[in-house]
Write an enzyme that holds these catalytic residues in place. Structure first.
Site, PDB file in Angstrom:
ATOM      1  N   CYS A   8      -1.523   1.723  12.533  1.00 41.44           N
ATOM      2  CA  CYS A   8      -1.059   0.670  11.633  1.00 41.44           C
ATOM      3  C   CYS A   8      -1.273  -0.649  12.361  1.00 41.44           C
ATOM      4  O   CYS A   8      -0.905  -0.775  13.539  1.00 41.44           O
ATOM      5  CB  CYS A   8       0.411   0.854  11.277  1.00 41.44           C
ATOM      6  SG  CYS A   8       1.104  -0.542  10.345  1.00 41.44           S
ATOM      7  N   LYS A  37       6.311  -7.259   9.794  1.00 46.41           N
ATOM      8  CA  LYS A  37       5.998  -7.868   8.506  1.00 46.41           C
ATOM      9  C   LYS A  37       7.006  -8.950   8.130  1.00 46.41           C
ATOM     10  O   LYS A  37       6.664  -9.915   7.441  1.00 46.41           O
ATOM     11  CB  LYS A  37       5.932  -6.797   7.418  1.00 46.41           C
ATOM     12  CG  LYS A  37       4.697  -5.907   7.492  1.00 46.41           C
ATOM     13  CD  LYS A  37       4.634  -4.958   6.321  1.00 46.41           C
ATOM     14  CE  LYS A  37       3.362  -4.126   6.345  1.00 46.41           C
ATOM     15  NZ  LYS A  37       2.140  -4.921   6.114  1.00 46.41           N
ATOM     16  N   ARG A  69       0.811  -1.207   0.000  1.00 42.66           N
ATOM     17  CA  ARG A  69       0.000   0.000   0.000  1.00 42.66           C
ATOM     18  C   ARG A  69       0.850   1.264   0.000  1.00 42.66           C
ATOM     19  O   ARG A  69       0.636   2.169  -0.804  1.00 42.66           O
ATOM     20  CB  ARG A  69      -0.933  -0.009   1.219  1.00 42.66           C
ATOM     21  CG  ARG A  69      -2.174  -0.858   1.074  1.00 42.66           C
ATOM     22  CD  ARG A  69      -1.885  -2.326   0.864  1.00 42.66           C
ATOM     23  NE  ARG A  69      -1.182  -2.898   2.013  1.00 42.66           N
ATOM     24  CZ  ARG A  69      -0.556  -4.076   1.991  1.00 42.66           C
ATOM     25  NH1 ARG A  69      -0.500  -4.808   0.885  1.00 42.66           N
ATOM     26  NH2 ARG A  69       0.062  -4.542   3.064  1.00 42.66           N
ATOM     27  N   CYS A  73      -6.364  -2.792   7.906  1.00 48.37           N
ATOM     28  CA  CYS A  73      -5.193  -2.112   7.355  1.00 48.37           C
ATOM     29  C   CYS A  73      -5.555  -0.650   7.233  1.00 48.37           C
ATOM     30  O   CYS A  73      -6.474  -0.294   6.484  1.00 48.37           O
ATOM     31  CB  CYS A  73      -4.818  -2.686   5.983  1.00 48.37           C
ATOM     32  SG  CYS A  73      -3.603  -1.691   5.075  1.00 48.37           S
ATOM     33  N   THR A 132       2.112   3.985   8.932  1.00 45.71           N
ATOM     34  CA  THR A 132       3.028   3.835   7.801  1.00 45.71           C
ATOM     35  C   THR A 132       3.297   5.184   7.149  1.00 45.71           C
ATOM     36  O   THR A 132       2.524   6.136   7.308  1.00 45.71           O
ATOM     37  CB  THR A 132       2.439   2.900   6.731  1.00 45.71           C
ATOM     38  OG1 THR A 132       1.266   3.535   6.169  1.00 45.71           O
ATOM     39  CG2 THR A 132       2.078   1.537   7.295  1.00 45.71           C
ATOM     40  N   THR A 190      -3.727   1.953   6.017  1.00 43.74           N
ATOM     41  CA  THR A 190      -3.301   2.618   4.789  1.00 43.74           C
ATOM     42  C   THR A 190      -4.278   2.385   3.649  1.00 43.74           C
ATOM     43  O   THR A 190      -4.531   3.281   2.835  1.00 43.74           O
ATOM     44  CB  THR A 190      -1.892   2.154   4.377  1.00 43.74           C
ATOM     45  OG1 THR A 190      -1.014   2.242   5.506  1.00 43.74           O
ATOM     46  CG2 THR A 190      -1.335   3.019   3.261  1.00 43.74           C
TER      47      THR A 190
END
Length: 229
Positions: A193, A165, A51, A86, A126, A88
């Protein structure tokens, strides 16, 4: 008990965050047996384009098309409400909602609405979420003042997100240090996030934190007719 609705989840952004979201649904639904929990359709679409990368490159068409396709697929499968763990991806919320044909819970909007008007909230998120200015715009609509961390703190936040991640350890202490560097500048720190939500679960919960994933869990249960506990 109100009529139950089936929850659809567009997941995989990232996979661990999706697992934490689903676990939160179970932990926070007031239920005494299997049958009192929510029915959930989950698509953990981990191969979606990044993203932040898509936003910073100014080339998000393919990502948006895939998110829309995911939403429509879940609706065809029986989903009546959609959640997307999520932050973003909510830059594309209007297009996803227009195409989905069923309500899509807005994680950012619901999070800022959870705070009292007049509060100053710092957002850890993010780079894509920060650059989009989504939290500031939604915060202003809710009567909040929203700030973002300075570049050196943002770099540390990005490192924490990337570590989660990559399957690394959940660095709660680094997250706490990032939040503490904002002391005096804000009343609350929003974990904007879902990888940061995972990192926060590695240690004691900080009262200053408002976790957007927690808000999404609460609203998902409420929208689907369950009771939040």
């Amino acid at each position: 008990m109100s009529e139950r609705k089936i929850l659809g989840v567009i997941g995989g952004m990232g996979p661990l965050a999706t697992c934490e979201f689903l676990r939160g649904l179970v932990e926070h639904t007031a239920a005494s047996c299997d049958q009192e929990h929510l029915d959930v359709l989950t698509y953990s679409h981990a191969s979606l384009p990044g993203r932040t990368e898509a936003l910073l490159a100014g080339d998000a068409r393919a990502l948006l098309d895939m998110l829309v396709e995911d939403a429509q697929m879940l609706r065809r499968g029986g989903a009546q409400v959609l959640a997307i763990p999520c932050n973003t991806s909510h830059v594309f919320y209007d297009d996803i909602q227009a195409a989905a044909g069923i309500p899509v819970i807005h994680i950012v909007r619901e999070t800022v609405r959870s705070l009292e008007p007049g509060v100053t909230a710092a957002v850890l998120a993010t780079e894509g979420t920060v650059r989009s200015d989504l939290y500031r715009r939604e915060g202003e609509a809710a009567g909040l003042r929203v700030i973002y961390p300075p570049p050196e703190v943002q770099r540390r936040v990005t490192d924490i997100i990337e570590q989660v991640k990559a399957g690394g350890r959940l660095d709660t202490w680094a997250l706490r240090a990032a939040a503490e560097s904002l002391n005096g500048a804000c009343d609350r720190v929003i974990l904007g996030c879902t990888e940061l939500s995972c990192a926060a679960r590695g240690g004691p919960r900080e009262p200053v934190f408002l976790d957007a994933m927690d808000v999404l869990i609460r609203e998902s249960i409420r929208h689907c007719g369950g009771t939040y506990r």
